[in-house]
Each structure stands twice: as structure tokens, then as C-alpha cells.
Write an enzyme that holds these catalytic residues in place. Structure first.
Site, PDB file in Angstrom:
ATOM      1  N   HIS A   1      -1.483   4.142   0.522  1.00 14.83           N
ATOM      2  CA  HIS A   1      -1.172   2.879   0.343  1.00 14.83           C
ATOM      3  C   HIS A   1      -1.562   2.102   1.843  1.00 14.83           C
ATOM      4  O   HIS A   1      -2.166   0.973   1.626  1.00 14.83           O
ATOM      5  CB  HIS A   1       0.610   2.898   0.123  1.00 14.83           C
ATOM      6  N   GLU A   2      -1.106   2.740   2.744  1.00 17.40           N
ATOM      7  CA  GLU A   2      -1.574   2.063   4.194  1.00 17.40           C
ATOM      8  C   GLU A   2      -3.093   1.945   4.231  1.00 17.40           C
ATOM      9  O   GLU A   2      -3.605   0.914   4.724  1.00 17.40           O
ATOM     10  CB  GLU A   2      -0.901   2.802   5.275  1.00 17.40           C
TER      11      GLU A   2
ATOM     12  N   GLU B   1       1.412  -5.807  -1.330  1.00 18.00           N
ATOM     13  CA  GLU B   1       2.097  -4.365  -1.563  1.00 18.00           C
ATOM     14  C   GLU B   1       1.647  -3.819  -2.819  1.00 18.00           C
ATOM     15  O   GLU B   1       1.299  -2.695  -3.177  1.00 18.00           O
ATOM     16  CB  GLU B   1       3.517  -4.301  -1.384  1.00 18.00           C
TER      17      GLU B   1
ATOM     18  N   HIS C   1      -4.447  -0.976   2.531  1.00 21.30           N
ATOM     19  CA  HIS C   1      -4.212  -2.078   3.327  1.00 21.30           C
ATOM     20  C   HIS C   1      -5.779  -2.499   3.990  1.00 21.30           C
ATOM     21  O   HIS C   1      -6.173  -3.688   4.067  1.00 21.30           O
ATOM     22  CB  HIS C   1      -3.289  -2.404   4.291  1.00 21.30           C
TER      23      HIS C   1
HETATM   24 ZN   LIG Z   1       2.148  -2.027   2.373  1.00 22.05          ZN
END
Ligand SMILES: [Zn+2]
Ligand SMILES: [Zn+2]
Length: 325
Positions: free
Chosen positions: A176-177, A232, A180
Site C-alpha cells: 500500500h505504501e 488511500e 503511494h
Molecule cells: Zn496510505
């Protein structure tokens, strides 16, 4: 099925069986009666299997970014002077300050320091096609992870998050990071996180809080925070493209929801709750819902909402289409 190791031709030594990890490529010696998923890879600690794992050669962020993210980012970019203001703000706070802070207060993950976490970062980066960022583990009671920086991104995982998750779920959080970074969120995300951090009372008296208010108008700050939650949803999709199992994302969200009680929560009922949530919120209500999130001071949208969004993405076939690419 395990393979025989052809590298050893000596008849006196029994030929060993091995399985090459689907995620990190490590060769793992296994017993003759080994079956996929029964052991963990010695390097990345993920379930050992030689089933294929897709790595995306040229993934574009436009192929997975959530429409809410694109819309909110377009609204943010449309504010006159926003980019100049952000550059000014981040030139004052500086990338070096972020880097110094984590180098001084957190453990830097390397191939030798917590090697399985480093291997997981490498898996996420090679799957999405992202250069390896600096990576830190920080003792922090807040269940969270963080990506920041200006030119060179860094990822920070809080210990309280990792403690609750198994290896597959930890990969989901790291992916997930990395999402980004892939989705080019880092500059805006850093500014938004700075706004949130400075909203806390002990920091409000620092000179930087004054600079923040001078440089970024209330409209800019509001638009940054509104976008941040929607971003997100895109990165949960990136996490799915790495774990390649929607239930890993679902269980991670369940643990974020249930905290220390997660082991007593029924996963299927949790999914049912997520579907129910999606059904009950039409577009009009969703607008209100986003407004509530914005004013609630949460840094992330609610986990049930996030899991319902992932289910929707899988069920409408978009995930399967990308996997076929
Ligand atoms: Zn995030
Ligand atoms: Zn591995």
C-alpha cells in the site's frame, strides 16, 4: 511440485528438493512430501509456493487509481498557486528534516536488518515497478504506516501495526505504501501529513505551524485533507496487485477494525458487513460520508468502507482485467 536440484552431480550426496519462492525467487530446500503453502520462504517469510506471481512490467497509475482519488486530486490541482505554495512549504520543512528525524528515531531496514521486511519491500517494488525507497521501522503505539519525502521517498512502518499482522498482511501494508510512490502521491501526501501533525496541540506552538498557515490557505489545506483519504483507496488497489489475493486485503482491514480482538472476529461476517455498508450508501450519502470523514480528523477512511471498495473493484472485473495484462 518441488524440483530436484540439478546443481549437485555427486552420486554420494542425495539430491535435495527445492521450491523457488513465487514472491522473492529464493530457492528453498523442502522435504519430499512438501505441498505448496505448507512452509514459509526462508527469505521473505511468505507462504512458500511456486505458483506464478505476476510482476507488472509497465503499470500505469491510471490503470488502477480510484476515480475518487483522480477527482479530488484534479480539484486540488485546480486551486491557483497550490504547487508554488507546497514547494515553498516543503522547502522550509525540507526533506532532510524528515530523513534526519527517522534516522535518529527509527530502525533502518536493510538486507541485514530485519531481512524479511526488506525482502517484502523488494517484492512490492519489483511487482509494481518502483525504485526501492529508504525504509524504517519505528516504535510507535499508533497503528499506522507512513510514506513521505520530496525528491526521495521514505516509508515508515509503526511497530504496533506489524505486531498485529501476519507476513502476507504485512506485505499488503508495505505494498500500500509503495502504491503511494507509484501513484505519485508523495509530495501532496507529505504536505497533508504535515498539516495533520501540526494540528496536534504540542506542535501548534512551533514556528513551522505559523509558516504553514501563512503559506497554505484554508482552502488548500481542506482540499489536501479531502484528497488524502481518497488516495488511500487507490493504494489499497496497489496492495491487491502485489498480494494478488483480495482476502489478504480484507483480513488486514479486519485487523485494523478489530484491533487486539481480531482473533475473535468472523471474517465472513465482516465481509457481509462491508457488502451491507456498500448497499446502504448511495452517491448522495457517500458525499455526506466523505464530509464526515473530513471533519472527523481521521487520517484514513474507515476500514469497512475500504474493504467494500476493494470487493467492488474485484467483483466488477477491473482487477481480473489488469491481472491478464
Ligand atoms: Zn496510505
Ligand atoms: Zn520468498
Amino acid at each position: 511440485m518441488p524440483k530436484k536440484d540439478s546443481g549437485n552431480s555427486s552420486a554420494a550426496v542425495a539430491k535435495s528438493l527445492y521450491v523457488r519462492c513465487r514472491y522473492c525467487g529464493q530457492k528453498n530446500t523442502v522435504k519430499e512430501d512438501y505441498k505448496n503453502g505448507e512452509a514459509k520462504c526462508g527469505r521473505c517469510k511468505l507462504a512458500l509456493s511456486n505458483e506464478p506471481h505476476k510482476k507488472f512490467a509497465d503499470l500505469s497509475k491510471h490503470e488502477y487509481v480510484h476515480p475518487s482519488d483522480s477527482k479530488a486530486l484534479a480539484a486540488l490541482r485546480a486551486i491557483p498557486g497550490i504547487d508554488t505554495a507546497l514547494k515553498k512549504l516543503l522547502s522550509v520543512t525540507g526533506e532532510s528534516a524528515i530523513r534526519v528525524m527517522f534516522t535518529a528515531s527509527a530502525v533502518k531496514i536493510t538486507p541485514k536488518q530485519c531481512p524479511d521486511l526488506h525482502a517484502k519491500l523488494q517484492i512490492a517494488c519489483t511487482t509494481l515497478g518502483v525504485d526501492m525507497p529508504d525504509f524504517f521501522l519505528q516504535q510507535n503505539p499508533m497503528v499506522n504506516a507512513f510514506t513521505g519525502g520530496v525528491e526521495k521517498p521514505i516509508i515508515v512502518l509503526h511497530t504496533s501495526l506489524i505486531e498485529r499482522l501476519n507476513d502476507e498482511e504485512t506485505l499488503a501494508v508495505i505494498a500500500h505504501e509503495v502504491g503511494h510512490i507509484h501513484a505519485e502521491h508523495v509530495l501532496y501526501l507529505t504536505a497533508a501529513q504535515l498539516i495533520l501533525a501540526l494540528a496536534q496541540i504540542p506542535l501548534a506552538s512551533l514556528p513551522i505551524a505559523g509558516i504553514l498557515k501563512d503559506v497554505l490557505s484554508a482552502t488548500m489545506r481542506g482540499a489536501l485533507l479531502a484528497w488524502m483519504r481518497r488516495a488511500e483507496l487507490s493504494c489499497d488497489r496497489a496492495a491487491l496487485l502485489v498480494t494478488q489475493d483480495p482476502h489478504v486485503i480484507g483480513r488486514t482491514m479486519m485487523k485494523l477494525c478489530g484491533g487486539t480482538m481480531a482473533s475473535r472476529i468472523d471474517y465472513d461476517l465482516f465481509l457481509e458487513q462491508a457488502r451491507e455498508f456498500q448497499k446502504n450508501y448511495d452517491e448522495k450519502w457517500l458525499d455526506k460520508f466523505w464530509a464526515d470523514i473530513l471533519t472527523s480528523g481521521l487520517s484514513h477512511p474507515f476500514p469497512v468502507w475500504r474493504v467494500s471498495e476493494i470487493l467492488k473493484w474485484v467483483e466488477d472485473g477491473q482487477y481480473a482485467d489488469l491481472m491478464k495484462k
